[in-house]
Write an enzyme that holds these catalytic residues in place. Sequence first.
Site, mmCIF file in Angstrom:
data_model
loop_
_atom_site.group_PDB
_atom_site.id
_atom_site.type_symbol
_atom_site.label_atom_id
_atom_site.label_comp_id
_atom_site.label_asym_id
_atom_site.label_seq_id
_atom_site.Cartn_x
_atom_site.Cartn_y
_atom_site.Cartn_z
ATOM 1 N N SER A 149 0.832 -1.202 0.000
ATOM 2 C CA SER A 149 0.000 0.000 0.000
ATOM 3 C C SER A 149 0.875 1.265 0.000
ATOM 4 C CB SER A 149 -0.958 -0.050 1.191
ATOM 5 O OG SER A 149 -1.981 0.901 1.067
ATOM 6 N N ASP A 226 -10.101 -5.731 -3.247
ATOM 7 C CA ASP A 226 -9.500 -4.700 -2.398
ATOM 8 C C ASP A 226 -10.397 -3.465 -2.429
ATOM 9 O OD1 ASP A 226 -7.927 -2.548 -1.417
ATOM 10 O OD2 ASP A 226 -6.084 -3.536 -2.051
ATOM 11 N N HIS A 277 -7.297 -6.098 0.960
ATOM 12 C CA HIS A 277 -6.120 -5.263 1.234
ATOM 13 C C HIS A 277 -5.367 -5.701 2.488
ATOM 14 C CE1 HIS A 277 -4.087 -1.518 0.048
ATOM 15 N NE2 HIS A 277 -3.981 -1.176 1.318
#
EC number: 3.1.2.12
Length: 299
Positions: A149, A226, A277
């Site tokens: 991320s 995600d 995620h």
Amino acid sequence: MALKQVSSNKCFEGFQKVFEHDSAELKCKMKFGIYLPPKAETGKCPVLYWLSGLTCTEQNFITKAAFQQAAAKHGLIVVAPDTSPRGCNIEGEDESWDFGTGAGFYVDATEDPWKTNYRMYSYIKDELPKLINANFPTDPERMSIFGHSMGGHGALILALKNPGKYKSVSAFAPICNPVQCQWGKKALGGYLGPDTSKWEAYDATQLVKSYSGARLDILIDQGKDDQFLSAGQLLPDNFIAACTERKIPVVFRLQQASCSCSPWLSDSCLWFLGYDHSYYFIASFINDHIKHHAKYLNA
């Protein structure tokens, strides 16, 4: 530079440790996790740096990603630093989860009041490797980087801004085009000011358009379900398009779960949910990433 050991745990015949030190770059105490494989007891090892995402500390990766067995197998030292300075007493640093504490974004801030402490780019690029190389059995010429991320963004920009420094790079669900997403606009605007041309120096999609350094084989895994992908925070398509135009090799894998239920049940079947995620997603594919880096680090 003095190191204070915070913890040490035997793990796959190696050791998972956490250390604390005074950072000259960030002007505060910082912690990092380091996995020392069995091979480190008898010789120098390559180093793989992991950069975590928003809200994380040095703990998230070392306790949730399940990377240690693969690192032990391939003889890799793995370093996982914190994601921002801590305890700097800057007004507003703890007001939001996506800016300030836990959200350093791997940039060198130029705006008050952040510019004195929020220098995560230089900390990761220069200070931390010097510290690691001075205190552990590393081979300084064999170093790679990956992340998740915000940390995936950090890994990509560090590799692209420093050709030849890292043997390989990979990312899980990286923020690929921060100048175009809300997370990036908030962080880059706050740390670097309103001039968006300055933001582009920390944007992987922009950097790859002018990259002319050593060959980089980039591996990216992205979960199909995600929530931040669908919200437009990650924008991997923009990065892939830029890489394609520049003929820079990138393997992009959109990971989704498969369902063995009858077709008429799949819409309501929980098994049909794809990867998201979370660190469950990271743990599912971490061995592939360790193997990707070992291919270059152990060449």
